[in-house]
Design a protein around this motif. Structure first.
Motif, PDB file in Angstrom:
ATOM      1  N   SER A 107       0.889  -1.156   0.000  1.00 20.86           N
ATOM      2  CA  SER A 107       0.000   0.000   0.000  1.00 20.86           C
ATOM      3  C   SER A 107       0.930   1.210   0.000  1.00 20.86           C
ATOM      4  CB  SER A 107      -0.888  -0.017   1.250  1.00 20.86           C
ATOM      5  OG  SER A 107      -1.722   1.119   1.275  1.00 20.86           O
ATOM      6  N   ALA A 108       1.094   1.820  -1.170  1.00 24.01           N
ATOM      7  CA  ALA A 108       2.114   2.857  -1.349  1.00 24.01           C
ATOM      8  C   ALA A 108       1.524   4.259  -1.275  1.00 24.01           C
ATOM      9  CB  ALA A 108       2.788   2.681  -2.709  1.00 24.01           C
ATOM     10  N   GLN A 109       2.253   5.164  -0.646  1.00 19.70           N
ATOM     11  CA  GLN A 109       1.868   6.562  -0.714  1.00 19.70           C
ATOM     12  C   GLN A 109       2.028   6.993  -2.175  1.00 19.70           C
ATOM     13  OE1 GLN A 109       3.836   8.988   2.225  1.00 19.70           O
ATOM     14  NE2 GLN A 109       3.096   7.730   3.914  1.00 19.70           N
ATOM     15  N   CYS A 110       1.002   7.663  -2.703  1.00 14.01           N
ATOM     16  CA  CYS A 110       0.966   7.987  -4.138  1.00 14.01           C
ATOM     17  C   CYS A 110       2.189   8.755  -4.628  1.00 14.01           C
ATOM     18  CB  CYS A 110      -0.313   8.748  -4.474  1.00 14.01           C
ATOM     19  SG  CYS A 110      -1.768   7.678  -4.422  1.00 14.01           S
ATOM     20  N   TYR A 111       2.716   9.634  -3.798  1.00 16.72           N
ATOM     21  CA  TYR A 111       3.856  10.430  -4.267  1.00 16.72           C
ATOM     22  C   TYR A 111       5.105   9.576  -4.478  1.00 16.72           C
ATOM     23  CZ  TYR A 111       6.554  10.819   0.115  1.00 16.72           C
ATOM     24  OH  TYR A 111       7.330  10.561   1.209  1.00 16.72           O
ATOM     25  N   LEU A 112       5.081   8.329  -4.009  1.00 15.08           N
ATOM     26  CA  LEU A 112       6.231   7.433  -4.166  1.00 15.08           C
ATOM     27  C   LEU A 112       6.024   6.393  -5.274  1.00 15.08           C
ATOM     28  CD1 LEU A 112       7.064   6.898  -0.398  1.00 15.08           C
ATOM     29  CD2 LEU A 112       8.477   8.079  -2.082  1.00 15.08           C
ATOM     30  N   LYS A 113       4.973   6.572  -6.087  1.00  9.80           N
ATOM     31  CA  LYS A 113       4.667   5.605  -7.150  1.00  9.80           C
ATOM     32  C   LYS A 113       5.870   5.325  -8.047  1.00  9.80           C
ATOM     33  CE  LYS A 113       0.995   7.114  -9.190  1.00  9.80           C
ATOM     34  NZ  LYS A 113      -0.247   7.365  -9.941  1.00  9.80           N
ATOM     35  N   ARG A 114       6.536   6.386  -8.498  1.00 12.02           N
ATOM     36  CA  ARG A 114       7.669   6.210  -9.418  1.00 12.02           C
ATOM     37  C   ARG A 114       8.809   5.421  -8.761  1.00 12.02           C
ATOM     38  NH1 ARG A 114      10.004  11.210 -11.270  1.00 12.02           N
ATOM     39  NH2 ARG A 114      12.050  10.460 -11.790  1.00 12.02           N
ATOM     40  N   PHE A 115       9.068   5.707  -7.493  1.00  9.65           N
ATOM     41  CA  PHE A 115      10.082   4.958  -6.736  1.00  9.65           C
ATOM     42  C   PHE A 115       9.759   3.463  -6.779  1.00  9.65           C
ATOM     43  CE2 PHE A 115      10.867   3.037  -2.480  1.00  9.65           C
ATOM     44  CZ  PHE A 115      12.247   2.981  -2.516  1.00  9.65           C
ATOM     45  N   TYR A 116       8.508   3.103  -6.484  1.00  8.65           N
ATOM     46  CA  TYR A 116       8.121   1.690  -6.477  1.00  8.65           C
ATOM     47  C   TYR A 116       8.073   1.112  -7.888  1.00  8.65           C
ATOM     48  CZ  TYR A 116       7.230   2.175  -1.510  1.00  8.65           C
ATOM     49  OH  TYR A 116       7.375   2.391  -0.169  1.00  8.65           O
ATOM     50  N   ASN A 117       7.670   1.909  -8.894  1.00  6.77           N
ATOM     51  CA  ASN A 117       7.723   1.459 -10.296  1.00  6.77           C
ATOM     52  C   ASN A 117       9.152   1.070 -10.658  1.00  6.77           C
ATOM     53  OD1 ASN A 117       5.332   3.919 -11.551  1.00  6.77           O
ATOM     54  ND2 ASN A 117       4.958   1.822 -10.916  1.00  6.77           N
ATOM     55  N   ASN A 118      10.122   1.872 -10.228  1.00 12.36           N
ATOM     56  CA  ASN A 118      11.536   1.600 -10.521  1.00 12.36           C
ATOM     57  C   ASN A 118      12.006   0.283  -9.909  1.00 12.36           C
ATOM     58  OD1 ASN A 118      11.777   3.980 -11.955  1.00 12.36           O
ATOM     59  ND2 ASN A 118      12.629   5.129 -10.245  1.00 12.36           N
ATOM     60  N   GLU A 172       0.886  -0.439 -10.387  1.00 10.63           N
ATOM     61  CA  GLU A 172      -0.322   0.023  -9.702  1.00 10.63           C
ATOM     62  C   GLU A 172      -1.472  -0.967  -9.881  1.00 10.63           C
ATOM     63  OE1 GLU A 172       1.733   3.826 -11.162  1.00 10.63           O
ATOM     64  OE2 GLU A 172       1.568   1.762 -11.809  1.00 10.63           O
ATOM     65  N   LEU A 173      -2.298  -1.064  -8.839  1.00 13.42           N
ATOM     66  CA  LEU A 173      -3.518  -1.879  -8.866  1.00 13.42           C
ATOM     67  C   LEU A 173      -4.681  -0.984  -8.476  1.00 13.42           C
ATOM     68  CD1 LEU A 173      -2.650  -5.087  -6.768  1.00 13.42           C
ATOM     69  CD2 LEU A 173      -3.050  -4.987  -9.209  1.00 13.42           C
ATOM     70  N   GLY A 174      -5.645  -0.819  -9.337  1.00 10.29           N
ATOM     71  CA  GLY A 174      -6.856  -0.101  -8.964  1.00 10.29           C
ATOM     72  C   GLY A 174      -6.676   1.396  -8.784  1.00 10.29           C
ATOM     73  N   GLU A 175      -7.609   1.964  -8.040  1.00 10.02           N
ATOM     74  CA  GLU A 175      -7.689   3.405  -7.829  1.00 10.02           C
ATOM     75  C   GLU A 175      -6.955   3.827  -6.557  1.00 10.02           C
ATOM     76  OE1 GLU A 175      -9.263   5.429 -10.136  1.00 10.02           O
ATOM     77  OE2 GLU A 175      -9.373   3.532 -11.249  1.00 10.02           O
ATOM     78  N   THR A 176      -6.692   5.125  -6.466  1.00 13.74           N
ATOM     79  CA  THR A 176      -6.086   5.646  -5.241  1.00 13.74           C
ATOM     80  C   THR A 176      -7.143   5.688  -4.139  1.00 13.74           C
ATOM     81  OG1 THR A 176      -6.558   7.942  -5.816  1.00 13.74           O
ATOM     82  CG2 THR A 176      -4.440   7.048  -6.526  1.00 13.74           C
ATOM     83  N   TYR A 177      -6.685   5.690  -2.902  1.00  9.43           N
ATOM     84  CA  TYR A 177      -7.569   5.730  -1.738  1.00  9.43           C
ATOM     85  C   TYR A 177      -6.850   6.461  -0.619  1.00  9.43           C
ATOM     86  CZ  TYR A 177      -4.566   1.733  -0.714  1.00  9.43           C
ATOM     87  OH  TYR A 177      -3.467   0.928  -0.527  1.00  9.43           O
ATOM     88  N   LEU A 178      -7.610   6.915   0.350  1.00 12.23           N
ATOM     89  CA  LEU A 178      -7.025   7.589   1.506  1.00 12.23           C
ATOM     90  C   LEU A 178      -6.757   6.573   2.604  1.00 12.23           C
ATOM     91  CD1 LEU A 178      -8.979  10.947   1.940  1.00 12.23           C
ATOM     92  CD2 LEU A 178      -6.661  10.613   1.081  1.00 12.23           C
ATOM     93  N   GLU A 179      -5.560   6.627   3.141  1.00 15.68           N
ATOM     94  CA  GLU A 179      -5.199   5.824   4.303  1.00 15.68           C
ATOM     95  C   GLU A 179      -4.585   6.792   5.302  1.00 15.68           C
ATOM     96  OE1 GLU A 179      -2.011   2.331   5.110  1.00 15.68           O
ATOM     97  OE2 GLU A 179      -3.421   1.945   3.464  1.00 15.68           O
ATOM     98  N   ASP A 180      -5.229   6.923   6.455  1.00 20.29           N
ATOM     99  CA  ASP A 180      -4.792   7.883   7.478  1.00 20.29           C
ATOM    100  C   ASP A 180      -4.663   9.289   6.897  1.00 20.29           C
ATOM    101  OD1 ASP A 180      -4.583   5.843   9.494  1.00 20.29           O
ATOM    102  OD2 ASP A 180      -2.710   5.213   8.535  1.00 20.29           O
ATOM    103  N   GLY A 181      -5.567   9.641   5.986  1.00 21.93           N
ATOM    104  CA  GLY A 181      -5.591  10.981   5.410  1.00 21.93           C
ATOM    105  C   GLY A 181      -4.572  11.239   4.312  1.00 21.93           C
ATOM    106  N   ILE A 182      -3.814  10.213   3.919  1.00 23.86           N
ATOM    107  CA  ILE A 182      -2.771  10.361   2.896  1.00 23.86           C
ATOM    108  C   ILE A 182      -3.153   9.507   1.683  1.00 23.86           C
ATOM    109  CG2 ILE A 182      -0.329   9.921   2.361  1.00 23.86           C
ATOM    110  CD1 ILE A 182       0.273  10.399   5.339  1.00 23.86           C
ATOM    111  N   PRO A 183      -3.099  10.076   0.460  1.00 25.71           N
ATOM    112  CA  PRO A 183      -3.423   9.290  -0.742  1.00 25.71           C
ATOM    113  C   PRO A 183      -2.456   8.114  -0.931  1.00 25.71           C
ATOM    114  CG  PRO A 183      -3.361  11.641  -1.255  1.00 25.71           C
ATOM    115  CD  PRO A 183      -2.805  11.480   0.124  1.00 25.71           C
ATOM    116  N   HIS A 184      -3.026   6.927  -1.115  1.00 29.58           N
ATOM    117  CA  HIS A 184      -2.267   5.690  -1.321  1.00 29.58           C
ATOM    118  C   HIS A 184      -2.782   4.985  -2.572  1.00 29.58           C
ATOM    119  CE1 HIS A 184      -0.955   6.165   2.840  1.00 29.58           C
ATOM    120  NE2 HIS A 184      -0.183   5.108   2.723  1.00 29.58           N
TER     121      HIS A 184
END
Length: 148
Positions: free
Chosen positions: A113-124, A129-141
């Motif tokens: 469950s990745a914080q959205c701003y780190l997507k590129r880091f995890y892509n590397n 990505e799987l599915g849509e973004t969602y809020l977890e503890d108020g942070i987009p994941h």
């Protein structure tokens, strides 16, 4: 250079546990200004991958076998101390975490469950990505899957 080790909860020393919880709190609660319950009762089930530099914990992840968190094996609480991020230790701790899952759990499919701003880091690192973004503890994941 990071000195990376993996330990079960019972193998952690009191000082290591204190230091890794302090690092998690420093980043996830204070730096990200997010009030959430970090101590979630799951640390005892996890394998803890710890990155030391000069005997100080500066990077960390926790790993779960399939079924303990998600259906797949998973990596969570990925953290690098703010003053050490310029050295790209996130890649080192994640590479060690992926290899540890393959070695310990004998699987290669990993969900995070990745914080959205780190997507590129995890892509590397090979996550998609799987599915849509969602809020977890108020942070987009976003859910992401590693499937070599």
């Amino acid at each position: 250079m990071l000195d990376i080790t993996t330990k079960t909860f019972k193998e952690l020393t009191i000082h290591e546990l204190y230091d890794l919880l302090q690092l998690r709190s420093e980043v996830f609660v204070v730096e990200q200004d997010c009030v959430y319950q970090d101590l979630d009762g799951k640390d005892e089930k996890a394998l803890h991958v710890i990155g030391f530099k000069n005997k100080k914990i500066i990077a960390y992840t926790r790993l779960f076998k399939p079924g303990d968190y998600f259906k797949e094996a998973s990596i969570g609480r990925v953290v690098v101390a703010k003053n050490e991020r310029e050295h790209k230790y996130g890649y080192d701790i994640m590479a060690a975490s992926i290899e540890t899952i393959k070695r310990h759990f004998k699987v290669s499919e990993i969900k995070i469950s990745a914080q959205c701003y780190l997507k590129r880091f995890y892509n590397n690192l090979g996550f998609k990505e799987l599915g849509e973004t969602y809020l977890e503890d108020g942070i987009p994941h976003i859910a992401m899957l590693y499937k070599p």
